[in-house]
Scaffold this motif. Sequence first.
Motif, PDB file in Angstrom:
ATOM      1  N   THR A  61     -16.681 -23.010   7.047  1.00 47.07           N
ATOM      2  CA  THR A  61     -17.790 -22.067   7.073  1.00 47.07           C
ATOM      3  C   THR A  61     -18.018 -21.618   5.645  1.00 47.07           C
ATOM      4  O   THR A  61     -17.108 -21.075   5.008  1.00 47.07           O
ATOM      5  CB  THR A  61     -17.469 -20.856   7.965  1.00 47.07           C
ATOM      6  OG1 THR A  61     -17.234 -21.305   9.300  1.00 47.07           O
ATOM      7  CG2 THR A  61     -18.612 -19.863   7.969  1.00 47.07           C
TER       8      THR A  61
ATOM      9  N   THR B 282     -20.812 -25.709   8.344  1.00 49.71           N
ATOM     10  CA  THR B 282     -22.003 -24.861   8.364  1.00 49.71           C
ATOM     11  C   THR B 282     -22.086 -24.071   7.075  1.00 49.71           C
ATOM     12  O   THR B 282     -21.079 -23.572   6.568  1.00 49.71           O
ATOM     13  CB  THR B 282     -21.977 -23.900   9.560  1.00 49.71           C
ATOM     14  OG1 THR B 282     -20.827 -23.054   9.456  1.00 49.71           O
ATOM     15  CG2 THR B 282     -21.904 -24.673  10.873  1.00 49.71           C
TER      16      THR B 282
ATOM     17  N   ASN C 271     -23.179 -30.778  11.145  1.00 49.82           N
ATOM     18  CA  ASN C 271     -23.378 -30.063   9.887  1.00 49.82           C
ATOM     19  C   ASN C 271     -24.722 -29.347   9.882  1.00 49.82           C
ATOM     20  O   ASN C 271     -25.682 -29.807  10.502  1.00 49.82           O
ATOM     21  CB  ASN C 271     -23.319 -31.047   8.724  1.00 49.82           C
ATOM     22  CG  ASN C 271     -22.010 -31.788   8.674  1.00 49.82           C
ATOM     23  OD1 ASN C 271     -20.961 -31.199   8.486  1.00 49.82           O
ATOM     24  ND2 ASN C 271     -22.070 -33.107   8.867  1.00 49.82           N
ATOM     25  N   SER C 272     -24.803 -28.244   9.175  1.00 48.84           N
ATOM     26  CA  SER C 272     -26.076 -27.533   9.080  1.00 48.84           C
ATOM     27  C   SER C 272     -26.125 -26.703   7.816  1.00 48.84           C
ATOM     28  O   SER C 272     -25.098 -26.220   7.335  1.00 48.84           O
ATOM     29  CB  SER C 272     -26.289 -26.628  10.303  1.00 48.84           C
ATOM     30  OG  SER C 272     -25.315 -25.593  10.334  1.00 48.84           O
TER      31      SER C 272
END
Length: 713
Positions: free
Chosen positions: A495, A518, A547-548
């Motif tokens: 993260t 992310t 994934n973003s």
Amino acid sequence: MSTAMTVALAAGLLTVTAPTARAAAGATLPFTSVEAESATTTGTKIGPDHTQGTLASEASGRQAVRLNSGQRVEFTAPRAANALNVAYSVPDGQSGSLNVYVNGTKLAKTIAVTSKYSYVDTGWIAGARTHHFYDNARLLLGQNVQAGDKVALEATNAQVTVDVADFEQVAGAASQPAGSVSVTSKGADPSGQGDSTQAFRDAIASARGGVVWIPPGEYRLTSSLNGVQNVTLQGAGGWHSVMRSSRFIDQSSSSGGVHIKDFAVIGEVTERVDSNPDNFVNGALGPNSSVSGMWLQHLKVGLWLMGNNDNLVVENSRFLDMTADGLNLNGNARGVKVRGNFLRNQGDDALAMWSLNAPDVSSSFENNTITQPNLANGIAIYGGTDITVRNNLISDTNALGSGIAISNQKFMDPFHPLSGTITVDGNTLVRTGAMNPNWNHPMGALRVDSYDSAIEAQVKITNTTITDSPYSAFEFVSGGGRGLAARNVTVDGATVRNTGTVVVQAETQGAATFRNVTATGVGAAGIYNCPYPANSGPFTLTDGGGNSGWSSTWSDCSTWPQPGQSNPDPDPARNLAKGRPATATGSQDVYTPGKAVDGDANSYWESGNNAFPQSLTIDLGSSEAVRRLVLKLPPSSAWGARTQTVTVLGSTDGSNFSTVVGATGYRFDPATGNTVTVALPGGTALRHLRLSVSANTGWPAAQFSEVEAYPTS
């Protein structure tokens, strides 16, 4: 992110997948820290700043408060305490003091402040500038302070920059163990006037196989101890038994069984001289030894370990103001565990393993809290076999360093590169990474560096949280400039929040697969993929799915991305709970859970009546380091004063909750705005915040108009 993320094919694999629910990173600390910039002051707040060589850049949170003589900073005590430690800086060559006030009453005691241990120069280290601006000073208050009391520090006779205050409830001095040999029985002087070196040597010789007792007092040692083996050195506590020694133990070997605990060793090291053994321990304690409950300060290095230290445990100790490393496993460390320690203001790597002469094997750094290493990394692994770095909390690295470095930089031979499995798991990195003045480009929060040789080990990086890195989150580099490959690296779960430039900074050949990574608040682009030297080989990134937030690529390898317009530093005023989803065990009429997070103190949540306990749960969206809660009721005088009994709980998965702050009665009074503040323990990290209310003296229900959560004390 699509599979267009794949750039080319090369040997090696790097995978990143999402973290699962975990225990909070960092040590369990006996004190609660409060940042000066969050306190009330008549002085001037400085920072944030990441520029090497500035006071703000070396401060916790990259901010501090500057006091001219006569100005003050006033803290609200976050907990019951009878002792205070202050991180501060004064101009070079000056000294002065801090007057201490409790609820407006000046104490007879003051805190002496000095530049004596600060402003270190290491001209032989490329890229170094004058650094180590801060120091720590402590005081037993002589009285108990309760949570909510006001404690003010006032500068006298010098300009003082105050960084952070640690509030601690210090236990009374421990009693002498039965059958132990007291150093005073051998002539040690607890006043600190006489030389107690020989008395300590005699006590150690007499107590072989037993315990040497160090009663409360201050003892001066003028030379180091050696021949220490098969003995326990035990004090009455780090605030009570104090050694004044810059070289406590210096020995190349020991048969082991040495146990050192519960006292302070405070040195007089003012400069870094690498040829001098100005360390708490220099060399070996021998197999099956331990160090625990120590306060170590003003030394070159806390522990510089060589020789046989098999199965050594170093735990629950404080390392403050070293001019070099906090601890260095300098080769041949087998089964060593370094855990639960607090390290602030180290002058080089806070914790390091350097596999010189023989590899460090099956050793670990776990659950340590590290802040403000001012010339290198929070944790550095230079070679070694089957090494573990787990659940550490690292913040505010400055110059020449990352939060964590996994490296084959050898410095000298014979060096043993990374091999076996290197496990980097569950670590939280906050404001880590720095501009490297030698490379003239940044170092990432977590760096994998094939500096002097290709990385052949299986490097597994899992469950990583990276917040507010001033530059990149993950960096892959061959720091020697030869383009050596980073291979066989697996990173499962990340993260990334508010990274200044990019999520991935790839500067050498290799390969990576990213999965369930992310990112939010990316400053410039998702990926910088520019291996050096040109044509040395590609670094391949493969999208493993999930994934973003970081699909873009920096397009111009001739320029370095600069931090984006969004400030990579956290806004200390941001409310992590505002607008987040809220649920409750029940609500009354229109007084729904969302009213407690809508930013309007005049609207409120009210639980069902006459049915205690009742709870309100807020999803912060991701695991956050929460240090302070502000609980409100409507400010109208129509809301009479009342006390609500509240338990604070936290969870990373929304299912398994643990108590953060036990049941406590908090008084809401319209005369003071119907607002209360709840300080959370250092190291608290949670996604789901739950407030369980078991009583309310003003109404038979739980009530909150606003629940606010902040990342600063």
